[in-house]
Design a protein around this motif. Structure first.
Motif, PDB file in Angstrom:
ATOM      1  N   UNK A 152       0.846  -1.188   0.000  1.00 28.55           N
ATOM      2  CA  UNK A 152       0.000   0.000   0.000  1.00 28.55           C
ATOM      3  C   UNK A 152       0.889   1.249   0.000  1.00 28.55           C
ATOM      4  N   UNK A 153       0.686   2.149  -0.966  1.00 33.36           N
ATOM      5  CA  UNK A 153       1.551   3.328  -1.117  1.00 33.36           C
ATOM      6  C   UNK A 153       1.550   4.223   0.120  1.00 33.36           C
ATOM      7  N   UNK A 154       0.380   4.416   0.734  1.00 35.29           N
ATOM      8  CA  UNK A 154       0.304   5.260   1.928  1.00 35.29           C
ATOM      9  C   UNK A 154       1.051   4.682   3.106  1.00 35.29           C
ATOM     10  N   UNK A 155       0.896   3.387   3.336  1.00 43.92           N
ATOM     11  CA  UNK A 155       1.613   2.736   4.429  1.00 43.92           C
ATOM     12  C   UNK A 155       3.110   2.702   4.156  1.00 43.92           C
ATOM     13  N   UNK A 156       3.474   2.461   2.901  1.00 42.33           N
ATOM     14  CA  UNK A 156       4.888   2.420   2.551  1.00 42.33           C
ATOM     15  C   UNK A 156       5.543   3.788   2.768  1.00 42.33           C
ATOM     16  N   UNK A 157       4.812   4.848   2.455  1.00 41.91           N
ATOM     17  CA  UNK A 157       5.332   6.206   2.681  1.00 41.91           C
ATOM     18  C   UNK A 157       5.594   6.434   4.179  1.00 41.91           C
TER      19      UNK A 157
END
Length: 190
Positions: A152-157
């Motif tokens: 997930x892009x948000x969690x990875x950020x």
């Protein structure tokens, strides 16, 4: 006096065996960071042909991973994690289920979470996005390990922003002998 010495010896052997078991489990825990996500590997302590859930008792099953830092046997969470779980508050009217480990993890609820001590927890919009919109995956690896992770892009950020060094993995199962906590160092996938 002999009975007392035997009891002390038995307790000592059990303690050594318990410590060895925890060390053995901890050495099999995995924490992985890859190009666009992160994952955690939970070893299965006891292989079973079939698993049961909604057995009219608590706890049911939870595999939870938190990001953070581990030093001098102390874990400091960044307040972000992912988990899979099986359970219901209404055990009386929920029929017992059973099946393979694969069926259990496919049946489980998968989500990301912020702990109350997270600096982001008070941001209701972000907290709800993380809780309800994050994508968490689960894999059964040869009935030896459960992998949970996200791309997930948000969690990875958030992962990259916090730059954690370790994960706290908690496996909470109905049988306490199968439950454990370990703190693997996060390794970079090749």
């Amino acid at each position: 006096m002999i009975a007392k010495r035997n009891l002390i010896s038995i307790i000592a052997l059990l303690s050594i065996n318990a410590s060895a078991n925890v060390a053995n489990i901890s050495s099999k825990c995995d924490a992985i960071y890859y190009d666009n996500g992160f994952a955690a590997g939970f070893p299965i302590v006891k292989k079973k042909e079939y698993w049961e859930w909604y057995k009219k008792s608590h706890p049911e099953y939870i595999w939870s991973m938190e990001l953070g830092f581990y030093k001098d046997e102390n874990f400091t969470s960044v307040g972000l994690g992912i988990s899979i779980s099986i359970g219901t508050m209404n055990l009386k009217s929920t029929p017992k289920q059973n099946g393979s480990l694969e069926k259990l993890i496919n049946f489980s609820t998968k989500n990301a979470f912020l702990t109350q001590d997270s600096k982001l927890y008070s941001n209701k919009i972000l907290r709800d996005q993380i809780l309800y919109r994050s994508q968490v995956f689960t894999r059964n690896i040869d009935d030896d390990m459960i992998m949970i992770g996200t791309a997930d892009a948000g969690l990875f950020k958030l992962f990259k922003e916090y730059n954690p060094t370790h994960m706290r993995l908690k496996a909470i199962l109905p049988e306490s002998k199968e439950s454990y906590t370990c703190y693997p160092k996060i390794e970079v996938a090749p």
